[in-house]
Design a protein around this motif. Sequence first.
Motif, PDB file in Angstrom:
ATOM      1  N   ARG A 287       0.839  -1.215   0.000  1.00 48.11           N
ATOM      2  CA  ARG A 287       0.000   0.000   0.000  1.00 48.11           C
ATOM      3  C   ARG A 287       0.864   1.251   0.000  1.00 48.11           C
ATOM      4  NH1 ARG A 287      -3.667  -2.597   3.899  1.00 48.11           N
ATOM      5  NH2 ARG A 287      -2.390  -1.609   5.486  1.00 48.11           N
ATOM      6  N   ALA A 288       1.914   1.246   0.808  1.00 48.67           N
ATOM      7  CA  ALA A 288       2.809   2.399   0.870  1.00 48.67           C
ATOM      8  C   ALA A 288       3.493   2.616  -0.476  1.00 48.67           C
ATOM      9  CB  ALA A 288       3.850   2.210   1.972  1.00 48.67           C
ATOM     10  N   SER A 289       3.935   1.541  -1.086  1.00 46.60           N
ATOM     11  CA  SER A 289       4.583   1.649  -2.397  1.00 46.60           C
ATOM     12  C   SER A 289       3.613   2.199  -3.436  1.00 46.60           C
ATOM     13  CB  SER A 289       5.103   0.277  -2.824  1.00 46.60           C
ATOM     14  OG  SER A 289       5.706   0.345  -4.083  1.00 46.60           O
ATOM     15  N   HIS A 290       2.378   1.710  -3.394  1.00 50.88           N
ATOM     16  CA  HIS A 290       1.360   2.189  -4.334  1.00 50.88           C
ATOM     17  C   HIS A 290       1.101   3.678  -4.120  1.00 50.88           C
ATOM     18  CE1 HIS A 290      -2.092   2.041  -6.996  1.00 50.88           C
ATOM     19  NE2 HIS A 290      -2.834   2.596  -6.041  1.00 50.88           N
ATOM     20  N   ARG A 291       1.019   4.092  -2.866  1.00 48.50           N
ATOM     21  CA  ARG A 291       0.777   5.510  -2.556  1.00 48.50           C
ATOM     22  C   ARG A 291       1.938   6.374  -3.032  1.00 48.50           C
ATOM     23  NH1 ARG A 291      -2.021   9.720  -2.565  1.00 48.50           N
ATOM     24  NH2 ARG A 291      -1.894  11.068  -0.776  1.00 48.50           N
ATOM     25  N   ILE A 292       3.163   5.908  -2.822  1.00 46.73           N
ATOM     26  CA  ILE A 292       4.347   6.648  -3.289  1.00 46.73           C
ATOM     27  C   ILE A 292       4.326   6.759  -4.810  1.00 46.73           C
ATOM     28  CG2 ILE A 292       6.878   6.529  -3.507  1.00 46.73           C
ATOM     29  CD1 ILE A 292       6.832   5.322  -0.622  1.00 46.73           C
ATOM     30  N   ASP A 293       3.965   5.678  -5.500  1.00 44.32           N
ATOM     31  CA  ASP A 293       3.870   5.707  -6.963  1.00 44.32           C
ATOM     32  C   ASP A 293       2.839   6.726  -7.425  1.00 44.32           C
ATOM     33  OD1 ASP A 293       5.812   3.754  -7.121  1.00 44.32           O
ATOM     34  OD2 ASP A 293       4.391   2.109  -7.515  1.00 44.32           O
ATOM     35  N   GLU A 294       1.692   6.763  -6.742  1.00 46.94           N
ATOM     36  CA  GLU A 294       0.655   7.738  -7.087  1.00 46.94           C
ATOM     37  C   GLU A 294       1.167   9.165  -6.929  1.00 46.94           C
ATOM     38  OE1 GLU A 294      -2.621   6.933  -4.507  1.00 46.94           O
ATOM     39  OE2 GLU A 294      -3.488   5.416  -5.832  1.00 46.94           O
ATOM     40  N   LEU A 295       1.830   9.433  -5.801  1.00 43.73           N
ATOM     41  CA  LEU A 295       2.357  10.774  -5.565  1.00 43.73           C
ATOM     42  C   LEU A 295       3.421  11.138  -6.583  1.00 43.73           C
ATOM     43  CD1 LEU A 295       2.557  10.750  -1.672  1.00 43.73           C
ATOM     44  CD2 LEU A 295       0.989  12.084  -3.092  1.00 43.73           C
ATOM     45  N   THR A 296       4.270  10.196  -6.909  1.00 44.93           N
ATOM     46  CA  THR A 296       5.312  10.447  -7.911  1.00 44.93           C
ATOM     47  C   THR A 296       4.689  10.791  -9.260  1.00 44.93           C
ATOM     48  OG1 THR A 296       6.823   8.951  -6.771  1.00 44.93           O
ATOM     49  CG2 THR A 296       7.308   9.432  -9.077  1.00 44.93           C
ATOM     50  N   GLN A 297       3.652  10.072  -9.650  1.00 45.71           N
ATOM     51  CA  GLN A 297       2.971  10.359 -10.914  1.00 45.71           C
ATOM     52  C   GLN A 297       2.316  11.743 -10.892  1.00 45.71           C
ATOM     53  OE1 GLN A 297       0.280   7.100 -11.609  1.00 45.71           O
ATOM     54  NE2 GLN A 297       1.933   5.640 -12.001  1.00 45.71           N
ATOM     55  N   ARG A 298       1.706  12.096  -9.742  1.00 47.55           N
ATOM     56  CA  ARG A 298       1.075  13.407  -9.643  1.00 47.55           C
ATOM     57  C   ARG A 298       2.100  14.520  -9.710  1.00 47.55           C
ATOM     58  NH1 ARG A 298      -2.665  13.215  -4.572  1.00 47.55           N
ATOM     59  NH2 ARG A 298      -3.149  15.336  -5.231  1.00 47.55           N
ATOM     60  N   VAL A 299       3.244  14.333  -9.051  1.00 51.69           N
ATOM     61  CA  VAL A 299       4.296  15.333  -9.102  1.00 51.69           C
ATOM     62  C   VAL A 299       4.834  15.469 -10.516  1.00 51.69           C
ATOM     63  CG1 VAL A 299       6.649  15.846  -8.334  1.00 51.69           C
ATOM     64  CG2 VAL A 299       4.927  15.137  -6.671  1.00 51.69           C
ATOM     65  N   ALA A 300       5.069  14.328 -11.159  1.00 46.79           N
ATOM     66  CA  ALA A 300       5.584  14.342 -12.526  1.00 46.79           C
ATOM     67  C   ALA A 300       4.586  15.018 -13.471  1.00 46.79           C
ATOM     68  CB  ALA A 300       5.890  12.934 -13.000  1.00 46.79           C
ATOM     69  N   ALA A 301       3.316  14.766 -13.280  1.00 42.02           N
ATOM     70  CA  ALA A 301       2.284  15.366 -14.136  1.00 42.02           C
ATOM     71  C   ALA A 301       2.255  16.881 -13.954  1.00 42.02           C
ATOM     72  CB  ALA A 301       0.920  14.771 -13.818  1.00 42.02           C
ATOM     73  N   GLY A 302       2.584  17.364 -12.779  1.00 43.03           N
ATOM     74  CA  GLY A 302       2.598  18.800 -12.532  1.00 43.03           C
ATOM     75  C   GLY A 302       3.727  19.527 -13.223  1.00 43.03           C
ATOM     76  N   PHE A 303       4.746  18.795 -13.638  1.00 42.75           N
ATOM     77  CA  PHE A 303       5.887  19.396 -14.308  1.00 42.75           C
ATOM     78  C   PHE A 303       5.842  19.243 -15.811  1.00 42.75           C
ATOM     79  CE2 PHE A 303       7.660  18.680 -10.011  1.00 42.75           C
ATOM     80  CZ  PHE A 303       7.992  20.008  -9.721  1.00 42.75           C
ATOM     81  N   GLN A 304       4.776  18.654 -16.332  1.00 39.98           N
ATOM     82  CA  GLN A 304       4.684  18.459 -17.788  1.00 39.98           C
ATOM     83  C   GLN A 304       3.935  19.581 -18.444  1.00 39.98           C
ATOM     84  OE1 GLN A 304       3.005  14.567 -18.302  1.00 39.98           O
ATOM     85  NE2 GLN A 304       4.913  13.561 -17.788  1.00 39.98           N
TER      86      GLN A 304
END
Length: 101
Positions: free
Chosen positions: A84-101
């Motif tokens: 669950r923690a790994s999944h949550r970190i992946d979600e946050l990473t994707q959201r952060v990456a999407a904010g920089f595109q």
Amino acid sequence: MSTTRISSSGLKVLRVLKALKGHSLSGLSNSDLAKALNESPATINRCCNTLIAEGLAIQLETGRYALSVAALQIAQAHSTEMARASHRIDELTQRVAAGFQ
């Protein structure tokens, strides 16, 4: 300076618990554990009885000792929490990456 006090008998029980890892199906005999941990068979018997009393080990029909379902549930709960923690970190990473595109 304070000295940390520990339970030597508690350490022995925990060493037996760790030694049972990976032997859930076939278990380990008292003598296997005694040799592996450099303890007397009587000490191993007390440690295994303690683990059994606390629901963390079982004695198989063969007389060998293995981790109980309760011990395996602890491991599974940890694995689930980490997933669950790994999944949550992946979600946050994707959201952060999407904010920089």
